[in-house]
Write a protein that holds these residues in place. Structure first.
Motif, PDB file in Angstrom:
ATOM      1  N   VAL A   1       0.841  -1.206   0.000  1.00 46.70           N
ATOM      2  CA  VAL A   1       0.000   0.000   0.000  1.00 46.70           C
ATOM      3  C   VAL A   1       0.870   1.246   0.000  1.00 46.70           C
ATOM      4  CG1 VAL A   1      -1.941  -1.116   1.160  1.00 46.70           C
ATOM      5  CG2 VAL A   1      -0.160   0.002   2.535  1.00 46.70           C
TER       6      VAL A   1
ATOM      7  N   ASN B   1      -1.306   6.581   1.636  1.00 42.93           N
ATOM      8  CA  ASN B   1      -2.725   6.793   1.931  1.00 42.93           C
ATOM      9  C   ASN B   1      -3.471   5.486   2.176  1.00 42.93           C
ATOM     10  OD1 ASN B   1      -2.419   9.511   1.695  1.00 42.93           O
ATOM     11  ND2 ASN B   1      -3.459   9.719  -0.276  1.00 42.93           N
TER      12      ASN B   1
ATOM     13  N   ALA C   1      -3.771   3.087  -0.029  1.00 43.00           N
ATOM     14  CA  ALA C   1      -4.300   2.538  -1.281  1.00 43.00           C
ATOM     15  C   ALA C   1      -3.403   1.408  -1.782  1.00 43.00           C
ATOM     16  CB  ALA C   1      -4.400   3.633  -2.339  1.00 43.00           C
ATOM     17  N   LYS C   2      -4.009   0.408  -2.375  1.00 45.90           N
ATOM     18  CA  LYS C   2      -3.269  -0.754  -2.862  1.00 45.90           C
ATOM     19  C   LYS C   2      -2.340  -0.367  -4.002  1.00 45.90           C
ATOM     20  CE  LYS C   2      -3.977  -5.303  -4.988  1.00 45.90           C
ATOM     21  NZ  LYS C   2      -2.934  -5.959  -4.190  1.00 45.90           N
TER      22      LYS C   2
END
Length: 229
Positions: A195, A198, A200-201
């Motif tokens: 990730v 933030n 996110a992936k």
């Protein structure tokens, strides 16, 4: 008129920090932590400015290309062994940066720095380390990066040591190859957690850092950059 000078906080801030901030604005490694523009705009000047002051005070190894009184290209170098002065200044700089970044992003960045330090001593040995090299985007393509890296290589050669760096953007690798560096390893800092800053992936392994080394005698020749050229 452009001139190469030693960095001076009085003369070259905030222009030096601004130059590095813009040079690394699209850098995949930095922006993996500081994803949002607001985060990057607030954190990057602190990071780049702190390290310029620390390295210059401790070692005198920050060079700039000055144009009309502003630093439009900057190279930050450090020797293999940290001095007491640098260590004390690091203890002051890191908490300041961590405060600006927040807990999660600080942990990500500190983990990355720890791996990079380990790899630097493993692969670079006693080499002078090019920590950061960046040119203001408006001045790129004019050879300023080449001027600065040659100055750093000459300084290391005079001291009898090789050079080492981590390229945070694959597009800059040909530039370093032209100056006698060769690839000696790779590191994917976001691969393990998967990730970004933030949460996110990140697809696949994520962005890569390339470790590069230049022998003392330049025998490789022919073998942290943001817009190096």
């Amino acid at each position: 008129m452009s001139e190469v000078r030693s960095y001076s906080a009085e003369a070259h801030e905030p222009s030096a920090a601004d130059t590095l901030m813009e040079a690394f604005r699209a850098d995949p490694i930095f922006r993996g932590v500081m994803v949002d523009d607001a985060d990057y705009n607030s954190m990057a000047p602190i990071m780049f400015g702190s390290f310029s002051g620390l390295l210059m005070s401790a070692y005198g190894t920050v060079d700039v290309v000055e144009q009309n009184g502003a630093a439009v290209a900057v190279a930050q170098w450090e020797p293999a062994a940290m001095s007491l002065n640098a260590g004390l200044r690091m203890l002051v700089a890191i908490p300041k940066l961590c405060w600006a970044m927040g807990y999660k992003k600080s942990v990500m960045m500190l983990k990355m720095f720890a791996v990079l330090e380990s790899k630097r001593h493993e692969l670079g040995g006693n080499a002078h380390h090019l920590m950061t090299l960046g040119t203001n985007p408006e001045q790129q393509g004019k050879g300023m990066g080449s001027i600065l890296i040659k100055k750093g290589i000459a300084r290391a050669t005079e001291l009898g040591v090789p050079c080492y760096l981590e390229s945070s953007n694959p597009k800059n690798i040909p530039f370093y190859l032209r100056h006698g560096f060769v690839e000696v390893g790779k590191y994917y800092p976001y691969e393990k957690d998967g990730v970004d800053g933030n949460g996110a992936k990140i697809e696949g392994k994520g962005p890569v850092l390339t470790f590069m080394y230049r022998e003392l005698d330049g025998g490789n020749l022919g073998g942290r950059t943001g817009g190096a050229e």
